[in-house]
Design an enzyme around this catalytic site. Structure first.
Site: not given
Ligand code: ADP
Ligand code: MG
Ligand code: ZN
Length: 606
Positions: A203-206, A209, A423-424, A427
């Site tokens: 995946p990108p950013g692993t 490069t 709401h929180e 959860h």
């Protein structure tokens, strides 16, 4: 390379000489010769009589003479007549000069303008060209810029394997390649062939490069790096030419490494479409040809990186080309901790920072995101006028990366704040009341720039690689807990649950179509993931009737979880009021504070 340079000098010199010759043959006579005007004999005689003729040259058929006028002199030419009195007539005007050398041009001047100046001009031009070139080529003027392949050597990337944390398997595979380039003999003795190419996927950013740059830093061999998009040029055929040139350079420099970043830009599957991109196919074909033309023993190793391996042309992946795949996956808990520490070394931190806690809170984050978290923490420390990065800085910046910055001065009415608080807590309470759910870490109702008005953070104790059906159901119930609390307390609905709904649906759908966790279907793959590294989009592979049944199953799953959440909240409505009130007052509470209030008197655990 040296050879090439000599060739260029010769070519340039020949061109310069041809230019100078042409200049002298055609242009100079026009410019340098004084203009001679044809005229008739009587004009000549008139001028003699007027006494304006200064010089005369008499030839067999032609007479040239110079006449002075107000604005300088003018040379005329006229035919020669049978005129016996001419000489005496000229002598009568005593000051006329007979001359052989009629100064038609100045030899010295002609030499200067015709030869010296152009050569000087070409030398200056050459110098300017070379200087411009060496600037563009990063100090290497030798190659006449056909490809933009840059040569990286150790000093230039400045990255080593020590800069890459967590990617141990990838590093191991690459260390072998570096080792091969250092002592090819060791491998040749045993008869081992090293892979010609290795493909970094993930995946990108692993850190793909980054890994390649680290290889460049470790291997003390030339490192050619080019991005796939650089091959795709405006001009047809340039891409293929670049590939050819890149491999030619690499061949001259062997042993060396060639790195092609984002190879999917050129390596896409070729298809029979007429709309296919000709240019890209040519480039790909050239790449395939060049990779075949390489003798593995010469020591050219080709690395490439992509996050769309499934879109690559199969021809590229067959043994003998990119025959080794090096996965760079999202880091696990230990990997995240190591990456955080590598990047924390670059900033000044307080002692005793608990990186493990941060790593646990960032499940699913890529190396690039973790690097960003450390940087955000450092920025926050500076903003607050501190010299060292603290644990709070890092934890706060985790939230910044997840949910955006705090919007401290957002104006939210008391009524809405109350809804968000319930709401929180909804959860959190549903999470806490189920045993298959991760513990609550933090609850906040400070709005964020991402648009979230609050959120509940859950952090697992350790790393989880599998999810049981119970855990998945508990997760969906937790996600529906926010809306359930609104229903129980206010008996109304708000739009605040849209993100919860999205996540719950996604998970429930995956349970039905991919994990075989629904009662209606057996172990049937109803969906296949198309690009696993870029968001994991899935495509349905079933009949429309089945698709309708899937929707029905998903809905039933979510509904049962939603009902469970409602039941939990109704049974604990007292705690719900108490906790929501506390949160409203504090705006942010920790998991411990939450648990302390919850456990004051025993609540029923389901
Ligand atoms: P990609 O896989 O998309 O090519 P990069 O190699 O460009 O990712 O990574 C971007 C940045 O993320 C790197 O410059 C580095 O700072 C950070 N990073 C990513 N993975 C790691 C890692 N394993 N260890 C240390 N830093 C990493
Ligand atoms: Mg990259
Ligand atoms: Zn919610």
């Amino acid at each position: 390379m040296k050879n090439n340079f000599a060739k260029q000098i010769v070519i340039f010199t020949v061109i310069s000489l041809v230019c100078v010759l042409l200049l002298n043959a055609f242009v100079m006579p026009q410019v340098m010769k004084p203009k001679v005007k044809d005229t008739n004999y009587s004009f000549f005689l008139d001028k003699i009589d007027e006494g304006n003729v200064t010089k005369v040259k008499i030839e067999d058929n032609e007479i040239r003479f110079e006449v002075k006028a107000d604005d300088g002199t003018q040379i005329y030419s006229t035919g020669r007549m049978d005129d016996p009195e001419l000489v005496s007539r000229l002598h009568a005007k005593g000051d006329i000069v007979f001359t052989e050398d009629f100064q038609e041009s100045n030899i010295f001047l002609e030499f200067l303008v015709g030869w010296v100046l152009p050569i000087v001009f070409f030398i200056v031009l050459w110098n300017i060209l070379m200087r411009g070139m060496s600037k563009r080529m990063g100090g290497n003027a030798m190659s006449f810029g056909k490809s933009n392949a840059k040569i990286y050597v150790k000093a230039q990337t400045g990255k080593t394997f020590a800069d890459v944390a967590g990617q141990d398997e990838a590093k191991e595979a690459l260390v072998e390649i570096v080792d091969f380039l250092h002592n090819p003999k060791k491998y040749a003795e045993i008869g081992a062939n090293l892979p010609k190419g290795a493909l970094l996927v993930g995946p990108p950013g692993t850190g793909k490069t980054l890994l390649a740059q680290a290889v460049a830093g470790e291997a003390e061999v030339p490192f050619f790096s080019i991005s796939g998009s650089e091959f795709v040029e405006m001009f047809v055929g340039m891409g293929a030419a670049k590939v050819r040139d890149l491999f030619k350079q690499a061949g001259e420099k062997a042993p060396c490494i060639v790195f092609i970043d984002e190879i999917d830009t050129i390596g896409k599957k070729r298809d029979g479409n007429f709309s296919g991109n000709d240019e890209r196919e040519q480039t790909l074909n050239q790449l395939l040809t060049e990779m075949d033309g390489f003798d593995g023993k010469r020591g050219v190793v080709i690395l490439a990186a992509t996050n769309r391996p499934e879109s690559l042309d199969p021809a590229l992946l067959r043994p003998g080309r990119f025959d080794r795949r090096i996965p760079a996956e999202l880091p696990d808990l230990a990997g995240r901790e190591a990456i955080l520490m590598v990047h924390a070394k670059k900033v000044r931190t307080e002692e005793n920072i608990d990186y493990n806690a941060v790593a646990r809170a960032t499940a699913g984050a890529s190396g690039a995101e973790l690097a960003n978290i450390i940087n955000e923490a450092a920025l926050r420390a500076v903003r607050n006028g501190r010299k060292l990065v603290s644990q709070t800085d890092i934890e706060e910046s985790v939230e910044v990366v997840i949910a955006g910055y705090e919007r401290k001065n957002a104006v939210i009415s008391q009524k809405e704040k109350e809804i968000v608080a319930y709401h929180e807590i909804g959860h959190a309470l549903v999470a806490a009341m189920q045993k298959d759910s991760a513990p609550v870490h933090k609850i906040t109702i400070i709005p964020r720039t991402s648009g979230a008005l609050g959120y509940t953070m859950q952090v697992d104790e350790g790393e989880k690689f599998l999810m049981t059906k119970e855990e998945a159901l508990a997760r969906i119930a937790t996600l529906t807990g926010g809306r359930a609390a609104e229903e129980v307390i206010f008996n109304s609905y708000t739009t605040g649950a849209s993100n919860d709904i999205e996540q719950a649906t996604k998970l429930a759908r995956a349970m039905v179509t991919r994990y075989g966790m629904s009662s209606g279907f057996d172990m049937i793959a109803l969906e296949t993931v198309t690009n696993q590294y870029l968001g994991g989009d899935a495509s349905l592979s079933c009949s429309p009737e089945t698709a309708a049944r899937i929707d029905y199953e998903v809905n039933a799953l979510v509904r049962s979880c939603h009902e469970k959440a409602l039941k939990i909240l109704r049974e604990n409505v007292g705690k719900l009021h108490e906790l929501a009130g506390f949160l409203l007052e504090r705006e942010t509470i920790t998991g411990e504070e939450f648990m302390a209030i919850l456990n004051k008197e025993k609540a029923t655990v389901l």
